[in-house]
Design a protein around this motif. Sequence first.
Motif, PDB file in Angstrom:
ATOM      1  N   ILE A 182       0.861  -1.182   0.000  1.00  0.00           N
ATOM      2  CA  ILE A 182       0.000   0.000   0.000  1.00  0.00           C
ATOM      3  C   ILE A 182       0.900   1.236   0.000  1.00  0.00           C
ATOM      4  CG2 ILE A 182      -1.770   1.263   1.280  1.00  0.00           C
ATOM      5  CD1 ILE A 182      -2.592  -1.494   2.466  1.00  0.00           C
ATOM      6  N   PRO A 183       0.776   2.118  -0.983  1.00  0.00           N
ATOM      7  CA  PRO A 183       1.770   3.186  -1.133  1.00  0.00           C
ATOM      8  C   PRO A 183       1.639   4.344  -0.157  1.00  0.00           C
ATOM      9  CG  PRO A 183       0.114   3.352  -2.853  1.00  0.00           C
ATOM     10  CD  PRO A 183      -0.178   2.083  -2.114  1.00  0.00           C
ATOM     11  N   ASN A 184       0.397   4.646   0.306  1.00  0.00           N
ATOM     12  CA  ASN A 184       0.168   5.887   1.052  1.00  0.00           C
ATOM     13  C   ASN A 184      -0.636   5.649   2.325  1.00  0.00           C
ATOM     14  OD1 ASN A 184       1.230   7.573  -1.147  1.00  0.00           O
ATOM     15  ND2 ASN A 184      -0.665   7.055  -2.215  1.00  0.00           N
ATOM     16  N   ILE A 185      -0.363   6.475   3.337  1.00  0.00           N
ATOM     17  CA  ILE A 185      -1.172   6.517   4.549  1.00  0.00           C
ATOM     18  C   ILE A 185      -1.599   7.966   4.776  1.00  0.00           C
ATOM     19  CG2 ILE A 185      -1.209   6.209   7.052  1.00  0.00           C
ATOM     20  CD1 ILE A 185       0.719   3.931   6.740  1.00  0.00           C
ATOM     21  N   LEU A 186      -2.891   8.149   5.024  1.00  0.00           N
ATOM     22  CA  LEU A 186      -3.460   9.481   5.226  1.00  0.00           C
ATOM     23  C   LEU A 186      -3.170  10.003   6.628  1.00  0.00           C
ATOM     24  CD1 LEU A 186      -5.526  11.751   4.288  1.00  0.00           C
ATOM     25  CD2 LEU A 186      -7.247  10.377   5.489  1.00  0.00           C
ATOM     26  N   VAL A 187      -2.783  11.278   6.696  1.00  0.00           N
ATOM     27  CA  VAL A 187      -2.800  12.013   7.955  1.00  0.00           C
ATOM     28  C   VAL A 187      -3.521  13.332   7.720  1.00  0.00           C
ATOM     29  CG1 VAL A 187      -0.738  10.990   8.973  1.00  0.00           C
ATOM     30  CG2 VAL A 187      -0.497  13.016   7.553  1.00  0.00           C
ATOM     31  N   THR A 188      -4.367  13.713   8.672  1.00  0.00           N
ATOM     32  CA  THR A 188      -5.011  15.024   8.627  1.00  0.00           C
ATOM     33  C   THR A 188      -4.679  15.774   9.911  1.00  0.00           C
ATOM     34  OG1 THR A 188      -7.056  14.075   9.495  1.00  0.00           O
ATOM     35  CG2 THR A 188      -6.885  14.297   7.109  1.00  0.00           C
ATOM     36  N   CYS A 189      -5.008  17.049   9.942  1.00  0.00           N
ATOM     37  CA  CYS A 189      -4.435  17.919  10.965  1.00  0.00           C
ATOM     38  C   CYS A 189      -5.408  18.411  12.027  1.00  0.00           C
ATOM     39  CB  CYS A 189      -3.778  19.120  10.287  1.00  0.00           C
ATOM     40  SG  CYS A 189      -2.391  18.633   9.261  1.00  0.00           S
ATOM     41  N   GLY A 190      -6.665  18.089  11.943  1.00  0.00           N
ATOM     42  CA  GLY A 190      -7.591  18.516  12.978  1.00  0.00           C
ATOM     43  C   GLY A 190      -7.957  19.988  12.887  1.00  0.00           C
ATOM     44  N   VAL A 191      -8.679  20.457  13.882  1.00  0.00           N
ATOM     45  CA  VAL A 191      -9.137  21.848  13.905  1.00  0.00           C
ATOM     46  C   VAL A 191      -8.177  22.710  14.710  1.00  0.00           C
ATOM     47  CG1 VAL A 191     -11.540  21.181  13.588  1.00  0.00           C
ATOM     48  CG2 VAL A 191     -10.639  21.425  15.898  1.00  0.00           C
ATOM     49  N   ARG A 192      -8.188  23.999  14.392  1.00  0.00           N
ATOM     50  CA  ARG A 192      -7.250  24.907  15.068  1.00  0.00           C
ATOM     51  C   ARG A 192      -7.636  25.155  16.516  1.00  0.00           C
ATOM     52  NH1 ARG A 192      -8.132  27.740  10.372  1.00  0.00           N
ATOM     53  NH2 ARG A 192      -9.219  29.424  11.424  1.00  0.00           N
ATOM     54  N   GLY A 193      -8.922  25.286  16.794  1.00  0.00           N
ATOM     55  CA  GLY A 193      -9.310  25.683  18.143  1.00  0.00           C
ATOM     56  C   GLY A 193      -8.692  27.031  18.475  1.00  0.00           C
ATOM     57  N   ASN A 194      -8.030  27.108  19.594  1.00  0.00           N
ATOM     58  CA  ASN A 194      -7.363  28.353  20.008  1.00  0.00           C
ATOM     59  C   ASN A 194      -5.903  28.408  19.576  1.00  0.00           C
ATOM     60  OD1 ASN A 194      -9.682  29.341  21.351  1.00  0.00           O
ATOM     61  ND2 ASN A 194      -9.196  28.091  23.159  1.00  0.00           N
ATOM     62  N   LEU A 195      -5.477  27.443  18.792  1.00  0.00           N
ATOM     63  CA  LEU A 195      -4.083  27.378  18.382  1.00  0.00           C
ATOM     64  C   LEU A 195      -3.854  28.238  17.142  1.00  0.00           C
ATOM     65  CD1 LEU A 195      -1.984  25.550  19.814  1.00  0.00           C
ATOM     66  CD2 LEU A 195      -2.128  24.033  17.844  1.00  0.00           C
ATOM     67  N   SER A 196      -2.710  28.861  17.057  1.00  0.00           N
ATOM     68  CA  SER A 196      -2.373  29.650  15.878  1.00  0.00           C
ATOM     69  C   SER A 196      -1.891  28.726  14.760  1.00  0.00           C
ATOM     70  CB  SER A 196      -1.279  30.663  16.207  1.00  0.00           C
ATOM     71  OG  SER A 196      -0.042  29.993  16.428  1.00  0.00           O
ATOM     72  N   TYR A 197      -1.935  29.242  13.535  1.00  0.00           N
ATOM     73  CA  TYR A 197      -1.380  28.491  12.413  1.00  0.00           C
ATOM     74  C   TYR A 197       0.094  28.159  12.658  1.00  0.00           C
ATOM     75  CZ  TYR A 197      -5.342  29.229   9.169  1.00  0.00           C
ATOM     76  OH  TYR A 197      -6.565  29.212   8.531  1.00  0.00           O
ATOM     77  N   ASP A 198       0.843  29.104  13.201  1.00  0.00           N
ATOM     78  CA  ASP A 198       2.276  28.887  13.398  1.00  0.00           C
ATOM     79  C   ASP A 198       2.546  27.784  14.406  1.00  0.00           C
ATOM     80  OD1 ASP A 198       2.993  30.790  11.542  1.00  0.00           O
ATOM     81  OD2 ASP A 198       3.336  32.380  13.012  1.00  0.00           O
TER      82      ASP A 198
END
Length: 300
Positions: free
Chosen positions: A131-147
Motif C-alpha cells: 500500500i503506497p500511502n497513509i493518510l494524515v489530517t491535521c484537525g481543527v485549530r481551536g485556540n491554536l495559531s497556524y504557526d
Amino acid sequence: MRSGFDRRRFLAAVAFGATYAVSRGVSARGRLRQGLTPHLFNQDIDDTCRMAQALGIQGLDFVSNPADWPTLKKYGLAMTVLRVDYGGGISTLARAPAGPAGWNAIGTPDLDGQFEAALRERIDAAAIHGIPNILVTCGVRGNLSYDEGKRNAIGFLQRVRAHAEARGVTLVMENINSGHSGGPPAPPGSMFDHLPWGLDVVVQVNSPRVKLLVDLYHAQLMDGNITNFLRQNIQWIGHFHTGGVPGRHEIDETQELNYRHVANVLADLDYRGFISHEWTPSAGQDKLAMLRKSIAIIDV
C-alpha cells in the motif's frame, strides 16, 4: 449516499465487465491512474471491486479492513490510501482536557503517544501489503495559531519520517476547508485549510515519504489558482481527490473547476500517483452515468 443507484443494474453492468465500460468510452487507461472511494458504490467489497474493475479504475482509497485487501488483489486493484483507524479519526486522536483535538492542534500533540504507535503499525502493514500511502489530517485549530500548529505538525512528522522512509510508505497530509457550505460538513477552523500552510510543512520536513494529499474540492474553495500551484509544487504531492465545486458532486461542466484541464496539467507534469474520485452524485442523477462521465474527463 445511494442516490440514483439500482442494484440490479449494477450487477448487470458487472456482468459485462470491462467491455461494458469501454463500449461507453470509459477505459481509465490514459496517462493518469484513477481511483475511487468506496462510498461511491456503497456496496459490499466484492461488488465494489467488480464494478471498479469494469469501469477501468485501478485502485480504491480507504479500504482499511485488512480482511478486504485480498479481494482488491483478486480484482487487480491497488489499495491506494490507508487510514489510521485509531480513536475515530485523526481529529480526535490526542485528547486534551478541553476535549478532542487533532495531533497537531493542541499544546502537547498526541498526548499519550497512541496515535504515533498506531501510525507506525499501519506503516508496517502498508509496507507488507504494497500500500503506497497513509493518510494524515491535521484537525481543527481551536485556540491554536497556524504557526504553533505548523510547528507541531513538523515535529510529529519528523519523528515518524525515518520509519516511513525505511518501509517505503508515503504519509500524505490532506487539506480540508474551513466550514464552507455546499458540500459535506467541514470542520470550522481546519488547521490545514490553505495549501501554502501544508506545503510549508512538507518542505520543512523535506522527506520523499512525506507529501500532500491535495483535495481539489477543498483547495478550490479556499485558495483557487490550482494549476499554478500544481506546476510549481508537483514534487511535493503524493495523491489527489476530486469533487465538484461548490457541492462536491460530479466533476462535469456544471461545476466551476475545469477538471479536464487539471488532468491535462497533471499528465503533462508526468504525475505518477493516483487521482481518486471522492464525491456524491447530485440528487436525481444516475450514479453509473456520472461515474463514467467523470472518469472520462480525467482519462486524458
